[in-house]
Design a protein around this motif. Structure first.
Motif, PDB file in Angstrom:
ATOM      1  N   GLU A  47       0.868  -1.181   0.000  1.00 33.32           N
ATOM      2  CA  GLU A  47       0.000   0.000   0.000  1.00 33.32           C
ATOM      3  C   GLU A  47       0.899   1.223   0.000  1.00 33.32           C
ATOM      4  OE1 GLU A  47      -3.238  -0.698  -0.031  1.00 33.32           O
ATOM      5  OE2 GLU A  47      -3.047  -2.830   0.480  1.00 33.32           O
ATOM      6  N   ARG A 126      -4.180  -2.790   6.533  1.00 31.42           N
ATOM      7  CA  ARG A 126      -3.749  -3.997   5.841  1.00 31.42           C
ATOM      8  C   ARG A 126      -2.782  -3.626   4.716  1.00 31.42           C
ATOM      9  NH1 ARG A 126      -7.737  -4.372   1.383  1.00 31.42           N
ATOM     10  NH2 ARG A 126      -6.740  -2.947  -0.061  1.00 31.42           N
ATOM     11  N   HIS A 175     -11.417   6.351   0.231  1.00 28.33           N
ATOM     12  CA  HIS A 175     -10.334   5.361   0.138  1.00 28.33           C
ATOM     13  C   HIS A 175      -9.147   5.981   0.878  1.00 28.33           C
ATOM     14  CE1 HIS A 175      -7.488   2.882  -2.718  1.00 28.33           C
ATOM     15  NE2 HIS A 175      -7.357   2.554  -1.460  1.00 28.33           N
ATOM     16  N   HIS A 177      -5.417   5.769   3.173  1.00 31.59           N
ATOM     17  CA  HIS A 177      -4.158   5.140   3.591  1.00 31.59           C
ATOM     18  C   HIS A 177      -3.546   5.967   4.724  1.00 31.59           C
ATOM     19  CE1 HIS A 177      -3.276   2.715  -0.379  1.00 31.59           C
ATOM     20  NE2 HIS A 177      -4.492   2.510   0.078  1.00 31.59           N
ATOM     21  N   HIS A 188      -3.372   0.443   4.137  1.00 30.99           N
ATOM     22  CA  HIS A 188      -4.755   0.747   3.739  1.00 30.99           C
ATOM     23  C   HIS A 188      -5.620   0.626   4.996  1.00 30.99           C
ATOM     24  CE1 HIS A 188      -8.276   0.263   0.892  1.00 30.99           C
ATOM     25  NE2 HIS A 188      -8.765  -0.345   1.951  1.00 30.99           N
ATOM     26  N   GLU A 236     -11.728  -3.147  -1.559  1.00 29.32           N
ATOM     27  CA  GLU A 236     -11.234  -1.784  -1.341  1.00 29.32           C
ATOM     28  C   GLU A 236     -12.149  -0.924  -0.481  1.00 29.32           C
ATOM     29  OE1 GLU A 236      -8.303  -0.725  -2.301  1.00 29.32           O
ATOM     30  OE2 GLU A 236      -7.806  -2.538  -3.389  1.00 29.32           O
TER      31      GLU A 236
HETATM   32 ZN    ZN Z   1      -5.928   1.213  -0.597  1.00 22.07          ZN
END
Ligand code: ZN
Length: 237
Positions: A47, A126, A175, A177, A188, A236
């Motif tokens: 990631e 993750r 989304h 991170h 992530h 995702e």
């Molecule tokens: Zn991601």
């Protein structure tokens, strides 16, 4: 002058679903479109997060690596940072955070980024383990992931919001991170219990969508039998 109204995207989440995981853009190219971003490496190799022009990878062992300019990615977002402070939050849940952001942003029908610097409690992240050719589907590949947890971490969360109507091109919603301030934890984001910190916001009115037209497998793939939306959300969301 760089254009801070444009979100650059290379590849789509949809192309990952059937396992089109070749790296089709270099980090050097990606950085020419922004100093801030997120993505994954070839074969879902960890990631990635780009902060202030420096790209970091969290690999499936949980190591944080600096990424060199020849590293390739099948999917990534980047943009030139021009955030404005939007909110200060104190010990609120992830759901409450998302509600406060969407209420304050009033930008549900366009793309935007939020950056949160602060302390995250009981966070779970993750990182997927790199696979190689022949690639399996996103769902299968993403099963080989490591999950990392921390009771408390100070760091930066970088998130892109995509409107629901772009679901598949991106993942509708957020989304996110993370990178710790110590550069020793990230990935992530799957969940966190609470956050205290400063939320900054940057809205985009352009999406620059770049597709891997030099990649034969992408150009010849028939997407009609792929279960794009379900798989994108499972992997995702
Ligand atoms: Zn991601």
């Amino acid at each position: 002058m760089s254009n801070t109204n444009t979100l650059y995207q290379h590849g789509t989440l949809a192309l990952l679903v059937p396992g089109l995981l070749d790296g089709t853009i270099t980090m050097k190219d990606l950085l020419s479109h922004g100093d801030t971003g997120i993505g994954t490496g070839e074969g879902l190799d960890g990631e990635l997060i780009i902060l202030d022009g420096t790209p970091y990878q969290v690999d499936s062992h949980g190591n944080v690596n600096l990424v060199d300019s020849n590293f390739t990615l099948p999917f990534a977002n980047s943009h030139f940072a021009d955030y404005a402070e939007m909110l200060e939050v104190e010990d609120i849940s992830r759901n409450n955070l998302q509600k406060q952001i969407t209420d304050a942003a009033k930008s549900s029908n366009t793309f935007y980024s939020v950056k949160i610097t602060g302390t995250f409690k009981n966070i779970k992240t993750r990182a997927v383990q790199k696979s190689s050719q022949p690639y399996q589907s996103l769902a299968k590949t993403a099963e080989n992931q490591s999950i990392f947890t921390k009771d408390s971490v100070e760091g930066t969360l970088l998130s892109y919001y995509s409107p629901a109507i772009f679901d598949g091109v991106a993942v509708g919603g957020f989304h996110s991170h993370l990178m710790s301030d110590e550069h020793d934890f990230g990935g992530h984001i799957l969940s966190f219990e609470s956050v205290s910190g400063v939320v900054s916001f940057q809205q985009f009115d352009n999406l620059e969508q770049h597709l891997p037209t030099d990649n034969k497998e992408y150009m010849e793939h028939d997407f009609s039998n792929d279960n794009i939306l379900d798989d994108v959300h499972n992997a995702e969301g």
